[in-house]
Design a protein around this motif. Structure first.
Motif: not given
Length: 132
Positions: A64-65, A82-86, A129-132
């Protein structure tokens, strides 16, 4: 008291998650917090970071942003800017956008542009960093 927590995460584009879960951890602006079934009601603002949803042995990660978390007797609702499913998220375009924002910040000469770019850089760094 139910042994499950009703959780819903909504962004302006769509509802990313709705269901019964065991626990949700979220990035509060005052610090990370967790919500379990039967949690006391409260509201919190969110900073950029990962919302972790626990359901049995499964764990779902949503970025979440910013936004708001509202815990009520009915459950937890997160309204995210904003939200993205990782799951399966490719951070390459975010890395490119991060480098562009850093270049723009080095060239910026007015305080308003610098503040906007600094916020964008913080967001993109947290997302990468979250996506790593």
């Amino acid at each position: 008291m139910s042994d499950k927590l009703h959780f819903s995460l909504v962004s302006p584009e769509r509802e990313l998650f709705a269901g019964e879960v065991d626990q949700v951890d979220a990035p509060g602006s005052e610090g990370q917090f967790g919500v379990l079934p039967g949690h006391a009601p409260f509201m919190a603002t969110l900073k950029p970071g990962v919302v972790e949803v626990f359901e049995g042995e499964d764990r779902k990660r949503l970025f979440v942003r910013s936004g708001f978390a509202d815990v009520t007797p009915q459950g937890l609702t997160i309204l995210a800017e904003e939200a993205i499913d990782l799951e399966g998220f490719d951070a390459s375009s975010s890395k490119d956008a991060l480098e562009e924002a850093k270049e723009e910040l080095r060239a910026a000469n007015d305080d308003q542009a610098k503040a906007r770019l600094t916020e964008t850089i913080s967001y993109l760094e947290a997302l990468v960093a979250a996506a790593a």
